[in-house]
Design a protein around this motif. Sequence first.
Motif, mmCIF file in Angstrom:
data_model
loop_
_atom_site.group_PDB
_atom_site.id
_atom_site.type_symbol
_atom_site.label_atom_id
_atom_site.label_comp_id
_atom_site.label_asym_id
_atom_site.label_seq_id
_atom_site.Cartn_x
_atom_site.Cartn_y
_atom_site.Cartn_z
ATOM 1 N N GLU A 10 60.837 49.668 72.922
ATOM 2 C CA GLU A 10 61.541 50.919 72.615
ATOM 3 C C GLU A 10 61.400 51.919 73.764
ATOM 4 O OE1 GLU A 10 60.011 52.316 68.882
ATOM 5 O OE2 GLU A 10 60.783 50.560 67.790
ATOM 6 N N GLN A 11 60.206 52.016 74.333
ATOM 7 C CA GLN A 11 59.974 52.949 75.433
ATOM 8 C C GLN A 11 60.769 52.546 76.672
ATOM 9 O OE1 GLN A 11 58.355 55.809 74.713
ATOM 10 N NE2 GLN A 11 58.308 54.823 72.715
ATOM 11 N N HIS A 12 60.911 51.256 76.877
ATOM 12 C CA HIS A 12 61.621 50.732 78.036
ATOM 13 C C HIS A 12 63.080 51.184 78.041
ATOM 14 C CE1 HIS A 12 63.642 47.424 80.353
ATOM 15 N NE2 HIS A 12 62.734 47.816 81.211
ATOM 16 N N LYS A 13 63.629 51.418 76.863
ATOM 17 C CA LYS A 13 65.027 51.833 76.730
ATOM 18 C C LYS A 13 65.250 53.296 77.126
ATOM 19 C CE LYS A 13 65.789 48.598 72.937
ATOM 20 N NZ LYS A 13 66.031 48.480 71.487
ATOM 21 N N HIS A 14 64.201 54.094 77.146
ATOM 22 C CA HIS A 14 64.344 55.516 77.456
ATOM 23 C C HIS A 14 64.797 55.717 78.896
ATOM 24 C CE1 HIS A 14 62.101 57.534 73.976
ATOM 25 N NE2 HIS A 14 62.305 56.270 73.640
ATOM 26 N N GLU A 15 65.609 56.735 79.082
ATOM 27 C CA GLU A 15 66.137 57.054 80.413
ATOM 28 C C GLU A 15 65.010 57.385 81.395
ATOM 29 O OE1 GLU A 15 68.852 60.581 82.314
ATOM 30 O OE2 GLU A 15 69.425 59.807 80.351
ATOM 31 N N GLN A 16 63.950 58.011 80.905
ATOM 32 C CA GLN A 16 62.823 58.392 81.768
ATOM 33 C C GLN A 16 62.142 57.185 82.404
ATOM 34 O OE1 GLN A 16 60.662 60.564 78.746
ATOM 35 N NE2 GLN A 16 61.048 62.496 79.826
ATOM 36 N N CYS A 17 62.247 56.022 81.783
ATOM 37 C CA CYS A 17 61.600 54.820 82.312
ATOM 38 C C CYS A 17 62.370 54.222 83.479
ATOM 39 C CB CYS A 17 61.433 53.776 81.207
ATOM 40 S SG CYS A 17 60.167 54.235 80.017
ATOM 41 N N LYS A 18 63.595 54.658 83.682
ATOM 42 C CA LYS A 18 64.419 54.211 84.814
ATOM 43 C C LYS A 18 64.540 52.688 84.881
ATOM 44 C CE LYS A 18 62.985 58.266 87.391
ATOM 45 N NZ LYS A 18 62.266 58.796 88.535
ATOM 46 N N GLY A 19 64.548 52.044 83.720
ATOM 47 C CA GLY A 19 64.713 50.600 83.669
ATOM 48 C C GLY A 19 63.464 49.809 84.033
ATOM 49 N N LEU A 20 62.340 50.479 84.205
ATOM 50 C CA LEU A 20 61.097 49.798 84.582
ATOM 51 C C LEU A 20 60.243 49.551 83.344
ATOM 52 C CD1 LEU A 20 60.184 51.911 87.740
ATOM 53 C CD2 LEU A 20 61.319 49.701 87.675
ATOM 54 N N ASP A 21 59.566 48.407 83.308
ATOM 55 C CA ASP A 21 58.672 48.119 82.195
ATOM 56 C C ASP A 21 57.260 48.596 82.542
ATOM 57 O OD1 ASP A 21 57.733 46.247 83.981
ATOM 58 O OD2 ASP A 21 58.160 44.517 82.711
ATOM 59 N N ILE A 22 56.349 48.434 81.618
ATOM 60 C CA ILE A 22 54.984 48.934 81.817
ATOM 61 C C ILE A 22 54.293 48.258 83.004
ATOM 62 C CG2 ILE A 22 53.909 47.353 80.182
ATOM 63 C CD1 ILE A 22 52.051 49.752 79.408
ATOM 64 N N GLY A 23 54.583 46.992 83.236
ATOM 65 C CA GLY A 23 53.985 46.289 84.371
ATOM 66 C C GLY A 23 54.334 46.944 85.691
ATOM 67 N N ALA A 24 55.579 47.413 85.806
ATOM 68 C CA ALA A 24 56.011 48.081 87.035
ATOM 69 C C ALA A 24 55.239 49.383 87.250
ATOM 70 C CB ALA A 24 57.507 48.360 86.978
ATOM 71 N N TYR A 25 54.984 50.092 86.167
ATOM 72 C CA TYR A 25 54.233 51.346 86.297
ATOM 73 C C TYR A 25 52.749 51.110 86.562
ATOM 74 C CZ TYR A 25 58.280 54.075 85.023
ATOM 75 O OH TYR A 25 59.511 54.663 85.028
ATOM 76 N N LEU A 26 52.205 50.054 85.999
ATOM 77 C CA LEU A 26 50.786 49.767 86.212
ATOM 78 C C LEU A 26 50.490 49.334 87.646
ATOM 79 C CD1 LEU A 26 49.907 47.944 82.878
ATOM 80 C CD2 LEU A 26 49.239 50.254 83.574
ATOM 81 N N ILE A 27 51.452 48.703 88.309
ATOM 82 C CA ILE A 27 51.223 48.232 89.673
ATOM 83 C C ILE A 27 51.440 49.338 90.704
ATOM 84 C CG2 ILE A 27 53.562 47.375 90.140
ATOM 85 C CD1 ILE A 27 50.302 45.589 91.087
ATOM 86 N N MET A 28 52.104 50.416 90.333
ATOM 87 C CA MET A 28 52.426 51.475 91.302
ATOM 88 C C MET A 28 51.214 52.040 92.041
ATOM 89 S SD MET A 28 55.510 53.639 89.649
ATOM 90 C CE MET A 28 57.148 52.952 89.526
ATOM 91 N N PRO A 29 50.105 52.356 91.374
ATOM 92 C CA PRO A 29 48.957 52.885 92.127
ATOM 93 C C PRO A 29 48.420 51.892 93.160
ATOM 94 C CG PRO A 29 48.674 53.308 89.791
ATOM 95 C CD PRO A 29 49.863 52.405 89.930
ATOM 96 N N VAL A 30 48.438 50.599 92.829
ATOM 97 C CA VAL A 30 47.969 49.585 93.765
ATOM 98 C C VAL A 30 48.911 49.507 94.959
ATOM 99 C CG1 VAL A 30 47.462 47.130 94.055
ATOM 100 C CG2 VAL A 30 46.851 48.279 91.926
ATOM 101 N N GLN A 31 50.208 49.564 94.697
ATOM 102 C CA GLN A 31 51.188 49.536 95.782
ATOM 103 C C GLN A 31 51.045 50.767 96.677
ATOM 104 O OE1 GLN A 31 54.732 49.162 93.425
ATOM 105 N NE2 GLN A 31 54.824 46.952 93.718
ATOM 106 N N ARG A 32 50.814 51.896 96.049
ATOM 107 C CA ARG A 32 50.651 53.135 96.823
ATOM 108 C C ARG A 32 49.408 53.050 97.696
ATOM 109 N NH1 ARG A 32 50.994 56.750 92.822
ATOM 110 N NH2 ARG A 32 53.238 56.781 93.051
ATOM 111 N N LEU A 33 48.338 52.524 97.144
ATOM 112 C CA LEU A 33 47.094 52.379 97.903
ATOM 113 C C LEU A 33 47.306 51.495 99.127
ATOM 114 C CD1 LEU A 33 44.033 52.939 98.021
ATOM 115 C CD2 LEU A 33 43.717 50.867 96.684
ATOM 116 N N CYS A 34 48.116 50.471 98.963
ATOM 117 C CA CYS A 34 48.361 49.550 100.078
ATOM 118 C C CYS A 34 49.195 50.174 101.198
ATOM 119 C CB CYS A 34 49.040 48.287 99.564
ATOM 120 S SG CYS A 34 47.947 47.321 98.496
ATOM 121 N N LYS A 35 49.836 51.290 100.912
ATOM 122 C CA LYS A 35 50.635 51.981 101.938
ATOM 123 C C LYS A 35 49.772 52.875 102.830
ATOM 124 C CE LYS A 35 54.911 51.869 99.347
ATOM 125 N NZ LYS A 35 55.978 52.642 98.707
#
Length: 137
Positions: A10-35
Amino acid sequence: NKDFSKFLAEQHKHEQCKGLDIGAYLIMPVQRLCKYPLLFDRLLKATPKSSGDFENIRKVAEEVNKVTGEVDFGRDKAEKSLRGFEIAHFVSLEGLSKKRGASDLHLLSPGRVYLTEWAGSVSRSGSKRSNPELKPR
């Protein structure tokens, strides 16, 4: 958990999620750290060696690289641990633990580390199928 899965869907359908699932949001800090290592390496290259900031930027770049390496190591270790749990769960679901004594295998014993995976097939004894060649994945 079905309720939690339904909630996530249900949350995935919200416009605020921009089509991303929870896995995409959980990996973001790790991806940012790698930058960060890239950022500080570029900053170091753009800073003249005669600058008073050069040595501090070099030290920060070195420390950021160390932290990133530790995070990568921890992530790999967590992935291998999770895979070990998945395998143990599969063995228990297939009933192998009762038939073959897999409970005596101690798949999740402390200190046991999952290393790699091999592809192959399992045949029942007395089968006319030949043993397949095992290959690492």
